[in-house]
Design a protein around this motif. Sequence first.
Motif, PDB file in Angstrom:
ATOM      1  N   PRO A 183      37.967  98.113  68.826  1.00  0.00           N
ATOM      2  CA  PRO A 183      36.392  97.857  69.475  1.00  0.00           C
ATOM      3  C   PRO A 183      35.588  96.343  69.154  1.00  0.00           C
ATOM      4  O   PRO A 183      35.146  96.190  67.968  1.00  0.00           O
ATOM      5  N   VAL A 184      34.500  96.012  69.227  1.00  0.00           N
ATOM      6  CA  VAL A 184      33.645  95.322  69.193  1.00  0.00           C
ATOM      7  C   VAL A 184      32.562  95.762  69.584  1.00  0.00           C
ATOM      8  O   VAL A 184      31.908  96.186  71.176  1.00  0.00           O
ATOM      9  N   ASN A 185      31.215  95.608  68.847  1.00  0.00           N
ATOM     10  CA  ASN A 185      29.935  96.593  69.549  1.00  0.00           C
ATOM     11  C   ASN A 185      29.310  95.283  69.864  1.00  0.00           C
ATOM     12  O   ASN A 185      28.069  95.073  69.134  1.00  0.00           O
ATOM     13  N   PHE A 186      29.110  94.557  71.047  1.00  0.00           N
ATOM     14  CA  PHE A 186      29.146  93.751  71.821  1.00  0.00           C
ATOM     15  C   PHE A 186      27.437  94.253  72.172  1.00  0.00           C
ATOM     16  O   PHE A 186      27.334  94.843  72.634  1.00  0.00           O
ATOM     17  N   PRO A 187      26.476  93.266  71.519  1.00  0.00           N
ATOM     18  CA  PRO A 187      25.226  93.595  72.398  1.00  0.00           C
ATOM     19  C   PRO A 187      25.123  94.175  74.113  1.00  0.00           C
ATOM     20  O   PRO A 187      25.156  93.102  75.043  1.00  0.00           O
ATOM     21  N   ASN A 188      24.974  94.531  74.302  1.00  0.00           N
ATOM     22  CA  ASN A 188      24.273  94.969  75.672  1.00  0.00           C
ATOM     23  C   ASN A 188      25.774  95.100  76.020  1.00  0.00           C
ATOM     24  O   ASN A 188      25.622  95.738  77.786  1.00  0.00           O
ATOM     25  N   TYR A 237      31.430  89.022  67.524  1.00  0.00           N
ATOM     26  CA  TYR A 237      32.482  89.811  67.908  1.00  0.00           C
ATOM     27  C   TYR A 237      33.426  90.592  66.193  1.00  0.00           C
ATOM     28  O   TYR A 237      34.353  90.427  66.824  1.00  0.00           O
ATOM     29  N   SER A 238      32.765  90.866  65.840  1.00  0.00           N
ATOM     30  CA  SER A 238      33.683  91.567  64.303  1.00  0.00           C
ATOM     31  C   SER A 238      34.062  92.910  65.464  1.00  0.00           C
ATOM     32  O   SER A 238      33.247  93.169  65.830  1.00  0.00           O
ATOM     33  N   ALA A 239      35.877  93.378  64.374  1.00  0.00           N
ATOM     34  CA  ALA A 239      36.315  94.973  64.746  1.00  0.00           C
ATOM     35  C   ALA A 239      35.149  95.511  64.102  1.00  0.00           C
ATOM     36  O   ALA A 239      34.243  95.660  63.242  1.00  0.00           O
ATOM     37  N   ILE A 240      34.933  96.825  64.545  1.00  0.00           N
ATOM     38  CA  ILE A 240      34.371  97.676  63.659  1.00  0.00           C
ATOM     39  C   ILE A 240      35.073  99.024  63.469  1.00  0.00           C
ATOM     40  O   ILE A 240      35.944  99.758  64.267  1.00  0.00           O
ATOM     41  N   SER A 241      34.046 100.210  62.930  1.00  0.00           N
ATOM     42  CA  SER A 241      35.001 101.190  62.783  1.00  0.00           C
ATOM     43  C   SER A 241      34.619 102.494  63.400  1.00  0.00           C
ATOM     44  O   SER A 241      34.287 102.129  64.445  1.00  0.00           O
TER      45      SER A 241
END
Length: 500
Positions: A183-188, A237-241
């Motif tokens: 998962p990537v916490n990309f904005p919007n 672009y980093s993976a998130i927990s």
Amino acid sequence: MPEHFCEDELLFILNTDKRKSLTLKYYAKKILYFLRQQNILKRLKTFLEQPAEQQSALEGAVLVDQYCNPLADVTLSGISAQLDEIAEKVRKMLRIKNSSHPSLRVAQGDCFVVEDFELQRQVVCALNSVLYEQLQYKGNEFDYYNPLNSYIHQVLLRHTGIPISLSVLYMTLASKLGVQLEPVNFPNHFLLRWCQKPRGTEDIYDFVYIDAFGKGKQLTAKECEYLIGHQVTADYYSAISTNEVLLRMVGNLLNIGKRGEGNEKSYQLLRDSLDLYLTINPDNVQHLLLQARLYFHLGIWPEKVLDILQHIQALDPSQHGAVGYLVQHTLEHIQHKKHPATPEVKKRSTPEHLEVQYSVGLIMKHKRSGYNCVIYGWDPKCTMSQEWITTMRVHQLSNGANQPFYNVLVQDGTCRYAAQENLEPHSAPLEIGHPEVGRYFSEFADTHYSANEELQTRYPEDMDETLGSVQELYHRLTPGIENQDQAPATDRNNHEAMPI
């Protein structure tokens, strides 16, 4: 008593004759809602204590869904079974393309990873084909801020969602088929990333980014920026927990609650999402302050408000101004609860009430808007502010604000304040499917609602009036008159200009 005993008793109350004991059912439902939420919070806390690598985004999303819908039949096993069915459809598609694919040889539920990139690509292509072409899943562009888009069981039911909920489903399905996505916490716009190089790389250009909201479209790092219309740093672009996935999911629900119209439904969503957010991130001062203000505004659980404020003060002493104000007024509220004001009693026989034609419990129809409703209160004259009177164009009515106004529960679940000249008794009385009916009425008696003890105390002469009206109105009507179509209504708290 054991929790299961309490739940069984509450369910017994809720499953008895649906037209009777409405007030008992109303409070039984609230208690059951609360008890189940407490159990779900305990499970969520246990889930959050697990090592990060053992946490499943799907399980976390199901816990969020269960907490916001504690009376619905939502289980992790049930959701997983539905995803297994979709994964099996993908395997059938793979079998056609490549009968020797390793995903076909693995038993359902086994953990495995397909290492070969070309074989991974075959899985992703088959997954896209099944999910978006065969099953017609799609991003909900037209009703994006509907909270149902965030609930996993609703996404599976309606085949539509927002980027994060669709990403959780997509990522889980890919994992069942041997492809690891992150998962990537990309904005919007929440995304997934798919590594195209040996594992361990963090170069953003070594990944393909998958847009689950956009039918599984594959994007380069540069194309992701085009998606949102501006540049971002490599951090995004980093993976998130899994914890961060849940915070974003709950944050979406929190924002929807804030956008709400100030009715009970939006307040409930705001409360639920704040509870979840602060379970995951208990020391967020801004959300703690919002929770304290919400409880204070709703006039509920003042002891809890004091606990929250004490926690805020310990975390951030600079908040002493806001904390002090709320502490003072919360203590006043607690003192006031010890000496509650006697509710206003309205008697029809009082001279200033003689123009009031209708009584609580009568089922009415709005002459202009066509909605069906039941009266649960009245005033001899409009008591709303001048701003509300102007906004709702009350001056356009024949008798303006100088006529009786009625509090009504509307069939569509809203509450409204309607002028007497715009209401008429319903020609074919019907039940009003409003969640607050039991708060005021004890029974639906075919032609009207019977006021509960509390409402009868406030309107002591209304039940006799209601029974007389019902006898006069309906004993000579031909049965079987069809109900007219209902029209949508606007909540009393909605300040959209609309004639009353």
